[in-house]
Scaffold this active site. Sequence first.
Site, PDB file in Angstrom:
ATOM      1  CB  SER A 119      47.357  34.472  45.369  1.00  0.00           C
ATOM      2  OG  SER A 119      47.106  33.095  45.247  1.00  0.00           O
ATOM      3  CG  ASP A 254      42.121  32.662  39.583  1.00  0.00           C
ATOM      4  OD1 ASP A 254      42.815  31.647  39.729  1.00  0.00           O
ATOM      5  OD2 ASP A 254      42.230  33.675  40.306  1.00  0.00           O
ATOM      6  CG  HIS A 283      45.791  33.299  40.378  1.00  0.00           C
ATOM      7  ND1 HIS A 283      44.759  33.411  41.283  1.00  0.00           N
ATOM      8  CD2 HIS A 283      46.902  33.035  41.112  1.00  0.00           C
ATOM      9  CE1 HIS A 283      45.226  33.221  42.507  1.00  0.00           C
ATOM     10  NE2 HIS A 283      46.524  32.981  42.434  1.00  0.00           N
TER      11      HIS A 283
END
Length: 307
Positions: A119, A254, A283
């Site tokens: 991320s 996501d 995610h």
Amino acid sequence: MQEAYVNINSIPTHIFTWGRWIEETITEKEIVICITGNPGLPGFYTEFAGTLQKELGDLPVWVIGHAGHDDPPEASIREVPQLSGNEELFNLDGQIRHKIAFIEKYVPSDVKIHLIGHSIGAWMILQLLENERIRNRIQKCYMLFPTVERMMESPNGWVFTKVAMPLYSVFGYIFFSFFNFLPVWLRLMLIQIYFLIFSIPRQFLGTALKYSKPSVAEKVVFLADDEMARVRGIQREIVEQNLDILKFYYGTTDGWVPVSYYEQLKKDYPKVDAQLDTKKIAHAFVLRHSKPMAVIVRDMIQQHRRG
């Protein structure tokens, strides 16, 4: 597995390692380091990193979270600085300096790094590549569910900026303060109910309890707010200059990184090494999909080991 709080840029930082502790002599030619997403509590990554090291067998795996996201135990003499007056320690720039300091202190210059960024950790990797001393140590970068562009424009970004942040600014500190006023057993019970509703494994109860501390939550939200402001268009020059060492992995469900971002990346950089998930991994893969994600990353790393 070994873990401890070590001072990095004068901030107690929770480090987890498998295969070799950070202060041991590194005899391997390569090492794996994972930079977490946000919230940056490395306790969420124990199953993923432990499985990855077991799958790789001969490479140490280290996980570093973000400065201020994991306070040491109350009995510790080490104390994390408060956010107010120390914003430069906990914003994106501060977190990048934090990772540079960690690598330069604990990774010998002749050891190559397989660098995993989850991320916002992927965006941080792009910034690290601007540092020549760090860039020269990198074997390959693995950008998992990478929030490297247009965060505010994503579906989750819209919810965060239009709904979550306004609510937090009014009720956040009160809520977390009240929650932490409750007895530990009641806090754990409430978190466990939340986990049952969302099918989150019980092994993360302790880490979630740390996340609920007001001093931690405010730094997590502060960093997320900085992400919304800073992570706009993709940093084309950095990506172009480092295509040979970047590997991107995108999800299909996501809310932070829509499939359209993957498609645009492939269009803009036809030679980019980018892969679209086929297993419906979320995610926040560390909560429910740590083991399958570890196997996927193992295969990536094996393809890019030093000869």
